[in-house]
Scaffold this active site. Structure first.
Site, PDB file in Angstrom:
ATOM      1  CG  ASP A 296      36.930  30.384  47.302  1.00 42.58           C
ATOM      2  OD1 ASP A 296      37.742  31.306  47.481  1.00 42.58           O
ATOM      3  OD2 ASP A 296      37.154  29.397  46.592  1.00 42.58           O
ATOM      4  CD  GLU A 338      38.037  35.169  46.429  1.00 44.91           C
ATOM      5  OE1 GLU A 338      39.184  35.453  46.063  1.00 44.91           O
ATOM      6  OE2 GLU A 338      37.423  34.199  45.963  1.00 44.91           O
TER       7      GLU A 338
END
Ligand code: GLC
Ligand code: GLC
Length: 648
Positions: A296, A338
């Site tokens: 993330d 990401e």
């Protein structure tokens, strides 16, 4: 005195020779009971150590305690290797033997929230038959770790990476689920939220209690001097909540680095202890059976004064370090980055040595762009110039996820087509907020920046594609067009190459859910409009072809079946074809000595492709494998409104 410049390769070997006897002494018991694990570990360690050592050295050599941390890391790796279960060790070997397994046309991904989709982990396990029906081989569960009770950014504020949030179940259940999914041919994917923890994490508590080691885990500053110095170059990420990247903490009487929400404290990777701690969390989770980690917010993990603190070279070194250590202790594991950033930066995260997979935010944004403009030029340009990836890597292609849509195309690319990036983004925002005349979309602004008037867009696939408006105001003809739009963009995602990812709910045409406005912890974050609780009634309607849910679902079933039956759709080889019609995207896909050609009409009216295009591409004798185009006697191809056609 003269010293030679450091030879990292040599030093890596030397360090290994020094550390191995110490490791062997510490692990003597385990080595005796499981000599094969130790032998495999040593082999992988020797192969990867030069890489890991060089990365670690680059990041941390200026620390006087470098070697201490490095030795701790190796111990943790060995420990994790011994703790890995027999079936995961078998998976390691399988994946080492077939490292391109995820390039297969059999791969189809899905993503959902455990609570919203099925209540809890036990409920989710009961949904495995549905995942099989849909054809999933990759299931991403949104963050399910222990999180603060109130606002928690949909779980992206993690209070413990080793505990499942109690209402959802337990870590043992998660491991059981991973095993069951694997037995059914589905890889479990979870987020590793590496940029920050919640402010309720044990590490924060220890920092608050005054432990100096733990204070160094975060960015904690007594006054504004350092924050202001950094702040001059930073972008506002969540400007709705707080401008800049720092939050005042009463308890610590300090400013805390918080790129995202003020309750998400950024980790300080300049400290090797942070690298080691996160490596341990990663391996712990890998040993629960997580096969793919969605890393993330990778762009933000390294900070350097005088820079925007995004996409810095050291961020890549950290990810490569994590990659190298998984090759040693859990080699089946893959990473997906990401990085929702400029396309030039997105690709820098993608390599077999860093993240083998990456979201493709450019394709995502440009699919929506093309639906709005009905002009394929920007999309075709992106596919021609930015789609190719190095061997051993793949895009994860998607149209919607739990986040907002940001228009991350490159201004230079747009300028080449005489499009002004800034103005065009404003148009797209107006269009998808439903404010542009004739817009079919019902989206909401996310993080509208009062200073720049910039924003991003929230909304479900169906609502953005026009289904909500058509059902409420317009009638059957528009409903039909909206369903075609959904089918069109998802068909492209299913066939463009790489791993297609379905945001579960999209496959039955789920509309925006405005009830988030009544929820005190959600009402300030419009992304909740596209995070509704799955409706079992609507899922039940998927098998009824007379219902909207059934009509949408049928398209998904057909194109997934097409994908799985078409070897040419594996891998990522794509060639854009100029169909000489700016409303029609055309490209070929080649793999396993097979070639197919795809036509996608982005307008609400019929389009015709000239005979010479079909001739030049040897398509005249080719069967129409999907879609309802009409081949004319003259060799032309007529495409119905919003049609997706595959020949070959
Ligand atoms: C990622 C997530 C997003 C979250 C942010 C902070 O971008 O996708 O939902 O808000 O990270 O963790
Ligand atoms: C920012 C970040 C991205 C994240 C998003 C959450 O755009 O760059 O990583 O997904 O915020 O909304």
């Amino acid at each position: 005195m003269y010293t030679d410049p450091i030879n990292l390769e040599l030093e890596a070997r030397r360090s290994l020779q020094r550390m191995l006897p110490r490791l062997e002494a510490q692990l003597a018991g385990q080595i005796t009971t499981a000599p094969q694990i130790w032998a495999d570990f040593r082999k992988r360690l020797e192969a990867q150590l030069p890489t890991l050592f060089a990365l670690y050295h680059h990041l941390y050599a200026r620390r006087y305690d470098f070697f201490y941390h490095f030795e701790n890391l190796l111990q943790a790796l060995a420990q994790a290797a011994f703790e890995r279960s027999p079936d995961l060790r078998a998976l390691d070997q399988e994946r080492e033997a077939r490292p391109d397994w995820f390039q297969s046309n059999q791969m189809v991904g899905g993503v959902c929230y455990v609570d919203l989709f099925a209540g809890n982990l036990a409920g989710l396990r009961n949904q495995i038959p549905y995942f099989k029906e849909l054809g999933l081989t990759y299931l991403h569960l949104m963050p399910l770790f222990k999180m603060p009770a109130g606002e928690n950014d949909g779980g992206y504020a993690v209070s413990s990476f080793r505990e499942v949030d109690a209402p959802l179940g337990s870590m043992a259940e998660l491991a059981g689920l991973a095993q069951e999914l694997r037995a059914q041919g589905i890889s479990l994917v979870l987020d590793l939220i590496i940029n920050h923890t919640s402010n309720e994490h044990e590490w924060v508590q220890r920092a608050r209690a005054g432990d100096p080691e733990y204070r160094e885990i975060y960015g904690i500053f007594p006054d504004r001097t350092v924050p202001d110095a950094y702040g001059r170059h930073l972008r506002d990420i969540f400007p709705d909540e707080h401008p800049g990247a720092f939050t005042w903490d009463e308890g610590l009487q300090s400013w805390i680095w918080t790129t995202f929400h003020s309750y998400q404290w950024d980790l300080n990777y300049a400290n090797p202890m942070v690298f080691n701690k996160m490596a341990a969390e990663l391996l712990f989770l890998a040993n629960q059976g997580i096969e793919i980690f969605r890393l993330d917010a990778v762009a933000f993990i390294w900070k350097e004064l005088g820079t925007g603190c995004e996409n810095l070279p050291e961020a890549h070194l950290i990810l490569q370090g994590f990659n190298a250590l998984t090759r040693i202790a859990a080699p089946a594991v893959l990473f997906k980055s990401e990085a929702i950033v400029h396309p030039d930066d997105v690709v820098k995260y993608i390599s077999p040595q860093e993240c083998q997979l990456s979201y493709n935010p450019l394709l995502m944004a440009l699919l929506w762009n093309t639906l709005a403009t009905r002009n394929v030029n920007l999309l075709a340009q992106a596919l021609a110039s930015r789609f190719k990836l190095p061997p051993g890597t793949a895009w994860v292609n998607y149209v919607r996820c739990h986040d907002d849509i940001g228009w991350t195309f490159a201004d230079d690319d747009a300028a080449r087509l005489n499009i002004n990036g800034h103005d065009h983004r404003q148009f797209l925002n107006e269009f998808y907020r439903g404010r542009f005349p004739g817009s079919f979309a019902r989206g909401l602004p996310f993080q509208e920046n009062p200073r720049t008037r910039d924003c991003r867009i929230s909304g479900t696939c169906a609502s953005l594609a026009g289904l909500e408006k058509a059902l409420a105001e317009e009638g059957p003809a528009e409903v039909d067009l909206a369903i075609r739009r959904i089918a069109l963009i998802y068909s492209l995602v299913m066939t463009a190459g790489g791993v297609p990812l379905i945001y579960l709910g999209d496959e039955i045409g789920t509309l925006n859910d405005y009830s988030y406005l009544d929820h005190p912890d959600h009402k300030r974050d419009s992304r909740w409009v596209h995070r509704p609780r799955a409706s079992r009634e609507q899922y039940a309607r998927r098998s009824n072809p007379a219902e909207v849910a059934g009509r949408v679902y049928r398209h998904f079933q057909e194109v997934i079946a097409l994908r799985k039956a078409t070897a040419a759709l594996s891998g990522g080889e794509l060639e854009v074809i100029d169909a000489e019609n700016e409303h029609v995207l055309c490209f070929s896909r080649t793999s396993h000595d097979q070639r197919v050609v795809i036509f996608a009409n982005f307008t609400e009216v019929e389009q015709t492709i000239a005979p010479k295009i079909l001739q030049q591409n040897h398509l005249l004798q080719k069967p129409m494998r999907h879609g309802s185009g009409r081949l004319g006697a003259d060799g032309s191809l007529t495409l119905p409104p919003l049609a997706f056609v595959l020949l070959g």
